[in-house]
Design a protein around this motif. Structure first.
Motif, PDB file in Angstrom:
ATOM      1  N   LEU A 122       0.858  -1.175   0.000  1.00  0.00           N
ATOM      2  CA  LEU A 122       0.000   0.000   0.000  1.00  0.00           C
ATOM      3  C   LEU A 122       0.898   1.230   0.000  1.00  0.00           C
ATOM      4  O   LEU A 122       1.490   1.583   1.036  1.00  0.00           O
ATOM      5  N   ARG A 123       1.013   1.870  -1.148  1.00  0.00           N
ATOM      6  CA  ARG A 123       1.888   3.032  -1.316  1.00  0.00           C
ATOM      7  C   ARG A 123       1.166   4.090  -2.142  1.00  0.00           C
ATOM      8  O   ARG A 123       0.275   3.786  -2.936  1.00  0.00           O
ATOM      9  N   GLN A 124       1.600   5.328  -1.938  1.00  0.00           N
ATOM     10  CA  GLN A 124       1.112   6.449  -2.740  1.00  0.00           C
ATOM     11  C   GLN A 124      -0.411   6.456  -2.824  1.00  0.00           C
ATOM     12  O   GLN A 124      -1.001   6.507  -3.900  1.00  0.00           O
ATOM     13  N   THR A 125      -1.025   6.341  -1.690  1.00  0.00           N
ATOM     14  CA  THR A 125      -2.482   6.383  -1.617  1.00  0.00           C
ATOM     15  C   THR A 125      -2.892   7.169  -0.376  1.00  0.00           C
ATOM     16  O   THR A 125      -2.107   7.321   0.572  1.00  0.00           O
ATOM     17  N   GLU A 126      -4.090   7.689  -0.357  1.00  0.00           N
ATOM     18  CA  GLU A 126      -4.577   8.463   0.776  1.00  0.00           C
ATOM     19  C   GLU A 126      -5.006   7.540   1.905  1.00  0.00           C
ATOM     20  O   GLU A 126      -5.473   6.430   1.683  1.00  0.00           O
ATOM     21  N   ASP A 127      -4.855   8.060   3.142  1.00  0.00           N
ATOM     22  CA  ASP A 127      -5.271   7.328   4.343  1.00  0.00           C
ATOM     23  C   ASP A 127      -4.685   5.918   4.368  1.00  0.00           C
ATOM     24  O   ASP A 127      -5.409   4.915   4.434  1.00  0.00           O
ATOM     25  N   ILE A 128      -3.330   5.842   4.309  1.00  0.00           N
ATOM     26  CA  ILE A 128      -2.668   4.538   4.324  1.00  0.00           C
ATOM     27  C   ILE A 128      -2.977   3.782   5.608  1.00  0.00           C
ATOM     28  O   ILE A 128      -3.221   2.571   5.588  1.00  0.00           O
ATOM     29  N   ALA A 129      -3.014   4.503   6.743  1.00  0.00           N
ATOM     30  CA  ALA A 129      -3.269   3.841   8.025  1.00  0.00           C
ATOM     31  C   ALA A 129      -4.645   3.197   8.041  1.00  0.00           C
ATOM     32  O   ALA A 129      -4.809   2.039   8.455  1.00  0.00           O
ATOM     33  N   GLY A 130      -5.672   3.944   7.578  1.00  0.00           N
ATOM     34  CA  GLY A 130      -7.028   3.401   7.581  1.00  0.00           C
ATOM     35  C   GLY A 130      -7.187   2.235   6.625  1.00  0.00           C
ATOM     36  O   GLY A 130      -7.830   1.225   6.950  1.00  0.00           O
ATOM     37  N   LYS A 131      -6.595   2.335   5.449  1.00  0.00           N
ATOM     38  CA  LYS A 131      -6.721   1.259   4.468  1.00  0.00           C
ATOM     39  C   LYS A 131      -5.928   0.030   4.888  1.00  0.00           C
ATOM     40  O   LYS A 131      -6.309  -1.103   4.556  1.00  0.00           O
ATOM     41  N   THR A 132      -4.858   0.239   5.632  1.00  0.00           N
ATOM     42  CA  THR A 132      -4.108  -0.912   6.152  1.00  0.00           C
ATOM     43  C   THR A 132      -4.952  -1.688   7.147  1.00  0.00           C
ATOM     44  O   THR A 132      -4.954  -2.930   7.145  1.00  0.00           O
ATOM     45  N   GLU A 133      -5.695  -0.961   7.981  1.00  0.00           N
ATOM     46  CA  GLU A 133      -6.587  -1.626   8.932  1.00  0.00           C
ATOM     47  C   GLU A 133      -7.692  -2.391   8.199  1.00  0.00           C
ATOM     48  O   GLU A 133      -8.087  -3.487   8.619  1.00  0.00           O
ATOM     49  N   GLN A 134      -8.199  -1.818   7.096  1.00  0.00           N
ATOM     50  CA  GLN A 134      -9.211  -2.518   6.310  1.00  0.00           C
ATOM     51  C   GLN A 134      -8.664  -3.838   5.751  1.00  0.00           C
ATOM     52  O   GLN A 134      -9.339  -4.870   5.777  1.00  0.00           O
ATOM     53  N   VAL A 135      -7.452  -3.776   5.232  1.00  0.00           N
ATOM     54  CA  VAL A 135      -6.827  -4.981   4.680  1.00  0.00           C
ATOM     55  C   VAL A 135      -6.617  -6.023   5.775  1.00  0.00           C
ATOM     56  O   VAL A 135      -6.847  -7.225   5.554  1.00  0.00           O
ATOM     57  N   GLU A 136      -6.186  -5.579   6.965  1.00  0.00           N
ATOM     58  CA  GLU A 136      -6.014  -6.511   8.084  1.00  0.00           C
ATOM     59  C   GLU A 136      -7.332  -7.201   8.435  1.00  0.00           C
ATOM     60  O   GLU A 136      -7.365  -8.417   8.691  1.00  0.00           O
ATOM     61  N   THR A 137      -8.418  -6.444   8.440  1.00  0.00           N
ATOM     62  CA  THR A 137      -9.726  -7.019   8.747  1.00  0.00           C
ATOM     63  C   THR A 137     -10.131  -8.054   7.699  1.00  0.00           C
ATOM     64  O   THR A 137     -10.624  -9.143   8.025  1.00  0.00           O
ATOM     65  N   LEU A 138      -9.921  -7.726   6.434  1.00  0.00           N
ATOM     66  CA  LEU A 138     -10.261  -8.656   5.356  1.00  0.00           C
ATOM     67  C   LEU A 138      -9.425  -9.928   5.426  1.00  0.00           C
ATOM     68  O   LEU A 138      -9.931 -11.041   5.199  1.00  0.00           O
ATOM     69  N   LEU A 139      -8.131  -9.776   5.735  1.00  0.00           N
ATOM     70  CA  LEU A 139      -7.263 -10.948   5.833  1.00  0.00           C
ATOM     71  C   LEU A 139      -7.656 -11.832   7.006  1.00  0.00           C
ATOM     72  O   LEU A 139      -7.572 -13.071   6.923  1.00  0.00           O
ATOM     73  N   ALA A 140      -8.065 -11.231   8.112  1.00  0.00           N
ATOM     74  CA  ALA A 140      -8.472 -12.004   9.286  1.00  0.00           C
ATOM     75  C   ALA A 140      -9.732 -12.811   9.001  1.00  0.00           C
ATOM     76  O   ALA A 140      -9.935 -13.889   9.585  1.00  0.00           O
ATOM     77  N   GLU A 141     -10.570 -12.314   8.094  1.00  0.00           N
ATOM     78  CA  GLU A 141     -11.821 -13.011   7.760  1.00  0.00           C
ATOM     79  C   GLU A 141     -11.653 -13.999   6.611  1.00  0.00           C
ATOM     80  O   GLU A 141     -12.561 -14.805   6.363  1.00  0.00           O
TER      81      GLU A 141
END
Length: 398
Positions: free
Chosen positions: A82-101
């Protein structure tokens, strides 16, 4: 006196008729043993094997999946950037949630890279990229210590530790916000990316926005990576998350593809060059031996030996030399070559380097190339034998 005569007769019994007639024995030593002159051939074969094996070992190591641990990254199967995108912290958390599911995921780790300032011994500051997250899931190659687990622990890359003058157990002052925080160096790892100067921590204080995030994923057994990558690329796109999902092997190829291709070309060039050198040296040396033994060869022909018998004699002399050269070349290519490659990669940030040997090449086709090359060279060098006549021994050397 009787014992002395008996010993002399015993030595004479071991000599062939040709050796007795030509006087080609030295204190009873058998003539078929290689003379010190053959050491030159053994050294050339050793050098040729070394030149062929070293680039092959480098190629097999860089091409291996385990080499990623020298790049400062984990040995997962999938990498999400996840690079060169807005709200990297928030989108990283979204990806973590998706991976956990995700049921096809065995384990994963999300790592966030932040820019911090480290305090140097003279009181000045230097920029330092610190990767925050759980580094025990996909550990890198640690030369010393282990991955950071506690909040006050930090692991440094080899070049970073060298620049800061720190070792295991030392304290590093890291300026994460306005107040310097003390961290204990718990590990030193290899990293040849980002200039080789990075750090890893389990956690950093404050809620600073990361420069980029990376997620490493390991799939459950039987899950096809291509299918997972295709599905996840579509899912991330539908969710408005700008991330790149790639196979780790593809990531290594993209990063070092050109380097791997150049090393592969250099490896084949080294094989051809080494084979050519061995061939030329053995041909010239064999012709020299035939010229020196011309009178003895003539005498053997006069006694009824055929050209094939004489050629087999020379092959028997070469056999232990060839085997010794191949064995010494394999050992030097693996041991000495590893030390030389390690010294070079150490300047790039990789420490504790070990070859990942392709034994099919090192113990298979590389020695086969050496054997075929030497045998062909011996045959070519022995062609002069058919021009030597049986009557020359009665006339003396020409």
């Amino acid at each position: 006196m009787l014992l002395s005569v008996r010993r002399t007769l015993k030595r004479t019994e071991k000599l062939s008729a040709v050796e007795a007639l030509t006087g080609q024995h030295r204190g009873g030593r058998q003539r078929h043993l290689p003379s010190p002159q053959y050491l030159i051939v053994a050294l050339v074969i050793t050098l040729g094997m070394f030149l062929m094996i070293l680039p092959q070992n480098i190629l097999s190591t860089i091409s291996s999946l385990q080499f990623v641990t020298y790049m400062g990254i984990g040995d997962g199967e999938i990498r999400l950037d996840l690079r060169q995108t807005e709200d990297i912290a928030g989108k990283t958390e979204q990806v973590e949630t998706l991976l956990a599911e995700e049921t096809s995921v065995d384990r994963f780790a999300a790592l966030r890279t932040l820019s911090c300032r480290a305090v140097l011994p003279d009181g000045s500051y230097t920029a330092l990229q610190v990767e925050q997250g759980d580094h025990t899931v996909f550990p890198v190659s640690y030369a010393k210590g282990e991955a950071p687990k506690a909040k006050n622990e930090i692991a440094l890359s080899y070049l970073c530790a060298e620049e800061l003058g720190l070792d295991l157990g030392d304290t590093l002052l890291l300026l994460t916000e306005e107040t310097p925080q003390e961290y204990t160096v718990c590990g030193i790892y290899s990293d040849i990316t980002n200039g080789g100067k990075t750090a890893k921590a389990a956690s950093l204080p404050g809620g600073r926005t990361p420069m980029w995030s990376v997620c490493y994923v390991s799939l459950k057994e039987g899950v096809p990576k291509e299918q997972f990558l295709s599905a996840w690329t579509q899912s991330l796109s539908d969710g408005g998350i700008s991330a790149r999902a790639v196979d780790i092997q593809e990531y290594v190829t993209d990063t070092y593809g050109q380097t791997i291709q150049e090393i592969r070309m250099a490896a084949w060039a080294a094989v051809l060059a080494a084979a050519l050198v061995m061939f030329v040296v053995v041909v010239l040396f064999t012709r020299l031996l035939v010229a020196e033994d011309r009178n003895a060869i003539s005498l053997r022909k006069a006694l009824g030996f055929t050209g094939g018998d004489i050629r087999r004699l020379y092959f028997r002399r070469y056999l232990p030399v060839l085997l010794a050269g191949i064995l010494a070349g394999i050992l030097s290519g693996n041991l000495l070559g590893e030390q030389l490659a390690g010294l070079f990669l150490k300047t790039l940030g990789a420490t504790g380097f070990r070859f990942l040997i392709d034994y099919g090449a090192v113990c298979g086709w590389v020695p086969a190339v050496a054997v075929v090359t030497v045998f062909c060279a011996i045959l070519l060098g022995l062609l002069q034998i058919k021009h030597i006549r049986a009557y020359e021994c009665c006339m003396g050397k020409e």
